[in-house]
Design a protein around this motif. Structure first.
Motif: not given
Ligand code: 5AD
Ligand code: SF4
Length: 441
Positions: A252-277
């Motif tokens: 929510a803060a990304h939507g309503d807190c003006e000082k919070l910049m529109p950039y988010l580093h959100l690592p996923v590491q892999s797109g395969s559920d088998r590997i994620l597990k």
């Protein structure tokens, strides 16, 4: 008064190390050290090391080898190794490399002044303990000197997630958050000294929680909102986040807190559920995608970045295709991608199914080509748009200033009278490979 002693710090790795190096320089400032820009001038050389990927220790030994001759010219020169390699291999470094006088792990920096004194009297000092105290509080406060417009502020350290490939839980220890009042105090102090943008740091920064002044448990969102109340602080960022700790209020803060910049580093590491597990990531491809959708619903123009590992043990071609498909689906603004590197002591290190190096290399090239295209597209889409730019320093050409946009792109503007610390609206006119150009509005 004796001559000030000179300190040279070489920093490897993440932003947290950059922050730690600043704090170490300040701690040794109390011992009469001033920082210098070259090892030749120094009375003490500190290597602040990173252990996240391969050849970390070898890099330290070869750097020490390169610097060794300086000791011949200046017998009093002292060498120290800090950071995550020090934590993981400190004792071995002491044994293997007699020129090293001091080894200090990331949780023991507050003990540096005392260790330095011992080293000066001819002893060797090693401290890789993980005491449960706020080392930053114990370190000398930042001197009141003026600062540039941007600063890092570590609010959380360590990690309890234990991804199967990662050394962080072992080198940085368990998740610990710094108290709210200390973070706010440090932020106010930075702002008084000219800082306009603060990037909150933590290995798992969105797992931050600590008791607030109202006696309640504050998460990262609450902390961000409190920081946003500091008038002259114009921008807030944070990194690195784990998908599982992305609480509703932070989205929510990304939507309503003006000082919070529109950039988010959100690592996923892999797109395969088998590997994620197998990676012990504790999220799935679908839960990650659902999260991205919610974040974009709150802030449609947000720049999403991430980290990827290719060639994790047992990764098949089909798994890699899943990663490529996820990248297509997310459409990243920027990314870091790595070949899996086996780290001694981590669960994945002892597993079979290691992927041949040439296969991993080919996958990395393919992935990076796609990520590079997405990054370029994202930058090109900025042309014609109006963005906020916080100017940081003069550019290479006369009258040119460089700053960062809200989306963290470097932006060049030529205009007389711009000063570091100015936050201005800019229309983007051009996209290069690594930066944008624009004109003031
Ligand atoms: N091999 C390759 N990449 C790694 N990372 C962490 N550990 C390893 C490893 N053993 C990457 C992850 C993490 C980033 C900081 O470094 O992608 O998010
Ligand atoms: Fe390492 Fe995983 Fe923790 Fe990130 S979340 S620091 S990759 S163990």
């Amino acid at each position: 008064m004796s001559e000030p002693k000179k300190l040279f710090i070489k920093t490897y790795g993440c932003q947290m190390n950059v922050y730690d190096s600043e704090r170490m320089a300040e701690a040794l400032g109390g011992q009469g050290y001033t920082e210098v820009a070259s090892p030749e001038e120094a009375d003490m050389i500190l290597l602040n090391t990173c252990h996240i990927r391969e050849k970390a220790a070898e890099k330290v030994y070869s750097e020490l080898g390169r610097l060794r001759h300086l000791k011949a010219a200046k017998p009093d020169l002292k060498f120290g190794v800090a950071g995550c390699v020090a934590q993981a291999e400190g004792r071995e470094i002491m044994l293997r490399q007699p020129m090293v006088d001091l080894v200090v792990g990331p949780q023991s920096y507050h003990r540096l002044p005392e260790m330095e004194a011992r080293v000066r009297s001819g002893e060797r000092a090693l401290d890789t303990e993980m005491p449960e105290e706020d080392k930053f509080e114990k370190l000398k406060h930042r001197p009141k000197a003026k600062r540039g417009p941007t600063a890092f502020l570590t609010v959380q350290e360590g990690c309890d997630k234990f991804c199967a490939f990662c050394v962080v839980p072992y080198t940085r220890g368990a998740e610990v958050s710094r108290p709210v009042d200390r973070v706010l105090r440090e932020a106010r102090d930075l702002v008084e000294r000219g800082v306009r943008e603060i990037t909150l740091l933590g290995q798992n920064v969105n797992a931050y929680h600590s008791e607030g002044p109202d006696g309640r448990d504050w998460g990262l969102a609450r902390l961000v909102r409190a920081l946003a109340e500091i008038d002259d602080l114009k921008r807030i960022r944070f990194t690195t986040s784990h998908p599982n700790d992305m609480e509703d209020d932070l989205i929510a803060a990304h939507g309503d807190c003006e000082k919070l910049m529109p950039y988010l580093h959100l690592p996923v590491q892999s797109g395969s559920d088998r590997i994620l597990k197998r990676m012990n990531r504790s999220h799935t491809r679908d839960s990650y995608m659902a999260l991205i959708e919610r974040i974009r619903a709150a802030r449609p123009d947000i720049a999403i970045s991430g980290d990827f590992i290719v060639g994790f043990p047992e990764e098949t071609d089909a798994d890699f295709r899943d990663t490529m498909a996820l990248v297509e689906q997310v459409n990243y603004a920027a990314c870091f991608s790595f070949k899996y590197s086996s780290r001694p002591g981590t669960p994945a290190a002892d597993r079979g199914g290691q992927v041949p190096a040439e296969v991993a290399s080919a996958r990395l090239i393919e992935l990076q080509a796609l990520l590079g295209r997405q990054q370029q597209d994202f930058m090109r889409a900025m042309v014609g748009r109006e963005v906020g730019v916080l100017f940081e320093k003069p550019g290479r050409h006369a009258g040119q200033m460089v700053g960062k946009s809200d989306h963290l792109h470097a932006v060049h503007v030529t205009s007389e009278g711009l000063q570091p610390g100015d936050l201005r609206r800019v229309r983007i006119t051009e996209a290069g490979t690594n930066s944008l150009a624009g004109v003031l509005l």
